[in-house]
Design a protein around this motif. Structure first.
Motif, PDB file in Angstrom:
ATOM      1  N   LYS A  34     -46.458  48.771  62.404  1.00 27.27           N
ATOM      2  CA  LYS A  34     -45.470  49.262  61.438  1.00 27.27           C
ATOM      3  C   LYS A  34     -44.067  48.718  61.711  1.00 27.27           C
ATOM      4  O   LYS A  34     -43.080  49.281  61.226  1.00 27.27           O
ATOM      5  CB  LYS A  34     -45.449  50.790  61.438  1.00 27.27           C
ATOM      6  CG  LYS A  34     -46.724  51.409  60.896  1.00 27.27           C
ATOM      7  CD  LYS A  34     -46.596  52.911  60.756  1.00 27.27           C
ATOM      8  CE  LYS A  34     -47.849  53.514  60.128  1.00 27.27           C
ATOM      9  NZ  LYS A  34     -47.734  54.993  59.970  1.00 27.27           N
ATOM     10  N   ALA A  35     -43.965  47.646  62.458  1.00 25.31           N
ATOM     11  CA  ALA A  35     -42.662  47.039  62.734  1.00 25.31           C
ATOM     12  C   ALA A  35     -41.948  46.730  61.419  1.00 25.31           C
ATOM     13  O   ALA A  35     -42.518  46.107  60.523  1.00 25.31           O
ATOM     14  CB  ALA A  35     -42.846  45.766  63.557  1.00 25.31           C
ATOM     15  N   THR A  36     -40.694  47.174  61.312  1.00 25.89           N
ATOM     16  CA  THR A  36     -39.946  47.049  60.057  1.00 25.89           C
ATOM     17  C   THR A  36     -38.528  46.571  60.329  1.00 25.89           C
ATOM     18  O   THR A  36     -37.794  47.198  61.104  1.00 25.89           O
ATOM     19  CB  THR A  36     -39.891  48.405  59.326  1.00 25.89           C
ATOM     20  OG1 THR A  36     -41.221  48.909  59.142  1.00 25.89           O
ATOM     21  CG2 THR A  36     -39.208  48.267  57.970  1.00 25.89           C
ATOM     22  N   ASP A  73     -33.319  43.704  64.867  1.00 23.80           N
ATOM     23  CA  ASP A  73     -33.404  45.155  64.701  1.00 23.80           C
ATOM     24  C   ASP A  73     -34.732  45.498  64.027  1.00 23.80           C
ATOM     25  O   ASP A  73     -34.981  45.098  62.886  1.00 23.80           O
ATOM     26  CB  ASP A  73     -32.240  45.674  63.855  1.00 23.80           C
ATOM     27  CG  ASP A  73     -30.912  45.551  64.589  1.00 23.80           C
ATOM     28  OD1 ASP A  73     -30.807  46.086  65.704  1.00 23.80           O
ATOM     29  OD2 ASP A  73     -29.991  44.919  64.034  1.00 23.80           O
ATOM     30  N   VAL A  74     -35.556  46.260  64.726  1.00 26.05           N
ATOM     31  CA  VAL A  74     -36.877  46.609  64.215  1.00 26.05           C
ATOM     32  C   VAL A  74     -37.100  48.113  64.372  1.00 26.05           C
ATOM     33  O   VAL A  74     -36.912  48.664  65.463  1.00 26.05           O
ATOM     34  CB  VAL A  74     -37.991  45.848  64.962  1.00 26.05           C
ATOM     35  CG1 VAL A  74     -39.363  46.236  64.419  1.00 26.05           C
ATOM     36  CG2 VAL A  74     -37.778  44.344  64.834  1.00 26.05           C
ATOM     37  N   ALA A  75     -37.488  48.769  63.286  1.00 21.85           N
ATOM     38  CA  ALA A  75     -37.756  50.204  63.309  1.00 21.85           C
ATOM     39  C   ALA A  75     -39.246  50.457  63.455  1.00 21.85           C
ATOM     40  O   ALA A  75     -40.072  49.725  62.897  1.00 21.85           O
ATOM     41  CB  ALA A  75     -37.244  50.858  62.029  1.00 21.85           C
ATOM     42  N   ILE A  76     -39.574  51.505  64.210  1.00 23.44           N
ATOM     43  CA  ILE A  76     -40.946  51.998  64.321  1.00 23.44           C
ATOM     44  C   ILE A  76     -40.879  53.515  64.252  1.00 23.44           C
ATOM     45  O   ILE A  76     -39.824  54.106  64.506  1.00 23.44           O
ATOM     46  CB  ILE A  76     -41.639  51.547  65.626  1.00 23.44           C
ATOM     47  CG1 ILE A  76     -40.803  51.941  66.847  1.00 23.44           C
ATOM     48  CG2 ILE A  76     -41.892  50.046  65.608  1.00 23.44           C
ATOM     49  CD1 ILE A  76     -41.445  51.567  68.168  1.00 23.44           C
ATOM     50  N   PRO A  77     -41.963  54.196  63.872  1.00 23.80           N
ATOM     51  CA  PRO A  77     -41.915  55.652  63.748  1.00 23.80           C
ATOM     52  C   PRO A  77     -41.619  56.330  65.081  1.00 23.80           C
ATOM     53  O   PRO A  77     -42.117  55.906  66.135  1.00 23.80           O
ATOM     54  CB  PRO A  77     -43.322  56.010  63.242  1.00 23.80           C
ATOM     55  CG  PRO A  77     -43.850  54.747  62.635  1.00 23.80           C
ATOM     56  CD  PRO A  77     -43.269  53.641  63.446  1.00 23.80           C
ATOM     57  N   ARG A  78     -40.796  57.367  65.023  1.00 24.10           N
ATOM     58  CA  ARG A  78     -40.498  58.156  66.217  1.00 24.10           C
ATOM     59  C   ARG A  78     -41.795  58.751  66.768  1.00 24.10           C
ATOM     60  O   ARG A  78     -42.630  59.242  66.022  1.00 24.10           O
ATOM     61  CB  ARG A  78     -39.499  59.260  65.895  1.00 24.10           C
ATOM     62  CG  ARG A  78     -39.025  60.052  67.112  1.00 24.10           C
ATOM     63  CD  ARG A  78     -37.852  60.934  66.749  1.00 24.10           C
ATOM     64  NE  ARG A  78     -36.699  60.117  66.376  1.00 24.10           N
ATOM     65  CZ  ARG A  78     -35.923  60.342  65.326  1.00 24.10           C
ATOM     66  NH1 ARG A  78     -36.193  61.351  64.512  1.00 24.10           N
ATOM     67  NH2 ARG A  78     -34.887  59.560  65.076  1.00 24.10           N
ATOM     68  N   GLY A  79     -41.947  58.689  68.056  1.00 21.64           N
ATOM     69  CA  GLY A  79     -43.178  59.127  68.694  1.00 21.64           C
ATOM     70  C   GLY A  79     -44.033  57.958  69.132  1.00 21.64           C
ATOM     71  O   GLY A  79     -44.966  58.129  69.918  1.00 21.64           O
ATOM     72  N   SER A  80     -43.710  56.751  68.622  1.00 27.27           N
ATOM     73  CA  SER A  80     -44.437  55.550  69.032  1.00 27.27           C
ATOM     74  C   SER A  80     -43.954  55.090  70.403  1.00 27.27           C
ATOM     75  O   SER A  80     -42.812  55.349  70.803  1.00 27.27           O
ATOM     76  CB  SER A  80     -44.223  54.414  68.020  1.00 27.27           C
ATOM     77  OG  SER A  80     -44.629  54.785  66.725  1.00 27.27           O
ATOM     78  N   ARG A  81     -44.816  54.397  71.108  1.00 29.87           N
ATOM     79  CA  ARG A  81     -44.407  53.794  72.376  1.00 29.87           C
ATOM     80  C   ARG A  81     -43.603  52.538  72.068  1.00 29.87           C
ATOM     81  O   ARG A  81     -44.015  51.695  71.284  1.00 29.87           O
ATOM     82  CB  ARG A  81     -45.640  53.439  73.208  1.00 29.87           C
ATOM     83  CG  ARG A  81     -45.300  52.830  74.566  1.00 29.87           C
ATOM     84  CD  ARG A  81     -46.576  52.429  75.288  1.00 29.87           C
ATOM     85  NE  ARG A  81     -47.299  51.401  74.556  1.00 29.87           N
ATOM     86  CZ  ARG A  81     -47.015  50.099  74.631  1.00 29.87           C
ATOM     87  NH1 ARG A  81     -46.006  49.672  75.377  1.00 29.87           N
ATOM     88  NH2 ARG A  81     -47.741  49.241  73.942  1.00 29.87           N
ATOM     89  N   THR A  82     -42.440  52.416  72.704  1.00 36.12           N
ATOM     90  CA  THR A  82     -41.609  51.238  72.487  1.00 36.12           C
ATOM     91  C   THR A  82     -42.250  50.038  73.163  1.00 36.12           C
ATOM     92  O   THR A  82     -42.425  50.036  74.391  1.00 36.12           O
ATOM     93  CB  THR A  82     -40.191  51.450  73.043  1.00 36.12           C
ATOM     94  OG1 THR A  82     -39.602  52.583  72.418  1.00 36.12           O
ATOM     95  CG2 THR A  82     -39.323  50.232  72.795  1.00 36.12           C
ATOM     96  N   TRP A 106     -35.652  47.788  69.433  1.00 38.68           N
ATOM     97  CA  TRP A 106     -36.536  48.740  68.755  1.00 38.68           C
ATOM     98  C   TRP A 106     -35.776  50.015  68.451  1.00 38.68           C
ATOM     99  O   TRP A 106     -35.069  50.555  69.307  1.00 38.68           O
ATOM    100  CB  TRP A 106     -37.742  49.054  69.635  1.00 38.68           C
ATOM    101  CG  TRP A 106     -38.600  47.865  69.926  1.00 38.68           C
ATOM    102  CD1 TRP A 106     -38.561  47.071  71.043  1.00 38.68           C
ATOM    103  CD2 TRP A 106     -39.618  47.315  69.083  1.00 38.68           C
ATOM    104  NE1 TRP A 106     -39.495  46.071  70.947  1.00 38.68           N
ATOM    105  CE2 TRP A 106     -40.168  46.190  69.763  1.00 38.68           C
ATOM    106  CE3 TRP A 106     -40.136  47.655  67.836  1.00 38.68           C
ATOM    107  CZ2 TRP A 106     -41.189  45.411  69.231  1.00 38.68           C
ATOM    108  CZ3 TRP A 106     -41.155  46.884  67.300  1.00 38.68           C
ATOM    109  CH2 TRP A 106     -41.670  45.780  67.981  1.00 38.68           C
ATOM    110  N   HIS A 107     -35.909  50.509  67.218  1.00 38.85           N
ATOM    111  CA  HIS A 107     -35.238  51.741  66.785  1.00 38.85           C
ATOM    112  C   HIS A 107     -36.300  52.740  66.342  1.00 38.85           C
ATOM    113  O   HIS A 107     -37.186  52.393  65.549  1.00 38.85           O
ATOM    114  CB  HIS A 107     -34.271  51.459  65.633  1.00 38.85           C
ATOM    115  CG  HIS A 107     -33.224  50.433  65.960  1.00 38.85           C
ATOM    116  ND1 HIS A 107     -32.003  50.766  66.519  1.00 38.85           N
ATOM    117  CD2 HIS A 107     -33.222  49.077  65.809  1.00 38.85           C
ATOM    118  CE1 HIS A 107     -31.294  49.658  66.692  1.00 38.85           C
ATOM    119  NE2 HIS A 107     -32.014  48.628  66.275  1.00 38.85           N
ATOM    120  N   LEU A 108     -36.204  53.956  66.840  1.00 40.43           N
ATOM    121  CA  LEU A 108     -37.169  55.000  66.489  1.00 40.43           C
ATOM    122  C   LEU A 108     -36.636  55.803  65.305  1.00 40.43           C
ATOM    123  O   LEU A 108     -35.640  56.519  65.430  1.00 40.43           O
ATOM    124  CB  LEU A 108     -37.414  55.915  67.699  1.00 40.43           C
ATOM    125  CG  LEU A 108     -37.987  55.225  68.939  1.00 40.43           C
ATOM    126  CD1 LEU A 108     -38.103  56.208  70.089  1.00 40.43           C
ATOM    127  CD2 LEU A 108     -39.346  54.605  68.623  1.00 40.43           C
TER     128      LEU A 108
END
Length: 243
Positions: free
Chosen positions: A57-59, A80-89, A98-100
Motif C-alpha cells: 500500500k505504499a503511496t 515521501d511514502v505513506a502506509i497505514p498506521r499499524g504497519s511495520r515500517t 515512511w509516514h504512518l
C-alpha cells in the motif's frame, strides 16, 4: 529494452545460486537488498520501485506527491511514502521517508499509477488530498508548503469545495485551510465551475484575534453573510446555501 521487472533473490538454494551467478555475470543489477532489475531494462525510478516492493500500500504523499503534480518547487531529500498506521515500517536502502497515516482515512483520495519504465504500480494521493495533508502536518513540514501549493492549485482552476470536502474529514486541517483561503489574493471562488458567491454562504463565528493570549469567548449562533462581507479575522465554515 523492456519494462523493468523486479526480481527478488531467494527461493531454493539451487535457484539462488543460479540467480546470483547471472547477477555476477551482469545480467541483473541490484537496486536494494534482495531486489534486482534486468540490466537491459528501461530506466526506472529505483526509489519508487523499492517503496512499492517493500509495502503493497505504499503511496506517494506530501512533498513528493506535490512535486509530482508540480505544485511545489521544493525538492524532497527523501521520497515521501505513506502506509497505514499499524504497519511495520520497512527497512530500505533508498532514501525513503515512511509516514504512518490513519487507517480509516488512508484510502481517501488515493489512486495507483504505473511506475515509468516498470511493470509495477505505486499508490499516489490526489492533489486535493496532498494539499490537505500539507496543512494537516504543517507543524513539521512548514506552513509555506501547503500555502504555496494551494495558490498554485487555485491558479490552475482547482475547486475549493473539493478540497474542503477532504479537509473536513482530516484532523487539524479545515480551519487553517479556510484562514489561508481568506488571505489568498484574488481568491477565484466566483470563477469556479458550478460555484458562485450567490450559491454559497459563510457561517461566521466571532472569535478573538489570533494574537490575543486570552481564551476565545463562547461562540455566538451562526450568522449568515455573503462572501463580500467576509472578515478574514473571523473563524469561518463553508456551508451550502439553503436555496
Amino acid at each position: 529494452m523492456s519494462n523493468a521487472k523486479l526480481f527478488r533473490a531467494g527461493g531454493r538454494a539451487a535457484s539462488r545460486s543460479t540467480f546470483y551467478r547471472h547477477a555476477n555475470a551482469g545480467a541483473y543489477e541490484k537496486i536494494a537488498r534482495g531486489l534486482y532489475l534486468p540490466s537491459d531494462a528501461d530506466a526506472a525510478d529505483w526509489d519508487w520501485l523499492e517503496a512499492a516492493a517493500r509495502h503493497a500500500k505504499a503511496t506517494l504523499c506530501l512533498t513528493s506527491a506535490l512535486a509530482y503534480y508540480d505544485l511545489t518547487d521544493e525538492i524532497p531529500q527523501a521520497l515521501d511514502v505513506a502506509i497505514p498506521r499499524g504497519s511495520r515500517t520497512p527497512a530500505t536502502e533508498r532514501p525513503i521517508a515512511w509516514h504512518l497515516f490513519a487507517a480509516d482515512s488512508f484510502s481517501m483520495g488515493r489512486t495507483t499509477i504505473a511506475i515509468p519504465g516498470a511493470s509495477m504500480k505505486i499508490g499516489l494521493y490526489s492533489q486535493e488530498r496532498s494539499i490537505a495533508d500539507a496543512f494537516r502536518l504543517r507543524g513539521s513540514l512548514g506552513y509555506e508548503l501547503g500555502r504555496d501549493a494551494l495558490r498554485t492549485w487555485l491558479g490552475r482552476g482547482g475547486k475549493p469545495a473539493d478540497l474542503l470536502e477532504i479537509a473536513s474529514k482530516l484532523p487539524r486541517t479545515r480551519k487553517p485551510l479556510l484562514r489561508t483561503l481568506a488571505r489568498t489574493p484574488k481568491y477565484p471562488l466566483d470563477k469556479q465551475k458550478g460555484v458562485s458567491k450567490t450559491s454559497l454562504v459563510w457561517c461566521i463565528r466571532p472569535s478573538w484575534h489570533l494574537a490575543s493570549p486570552r481564551k476565545a469567548a463562547p461562540a455566538s449562533p451562526c450568522q449568515r453573510r455573503s462572501l463580500d462581507s467576509w472578515d478574514s479575522k473571523q473563524e469561518v465554515s463553508l456551508l451550502p446555501s439553503p436555496h
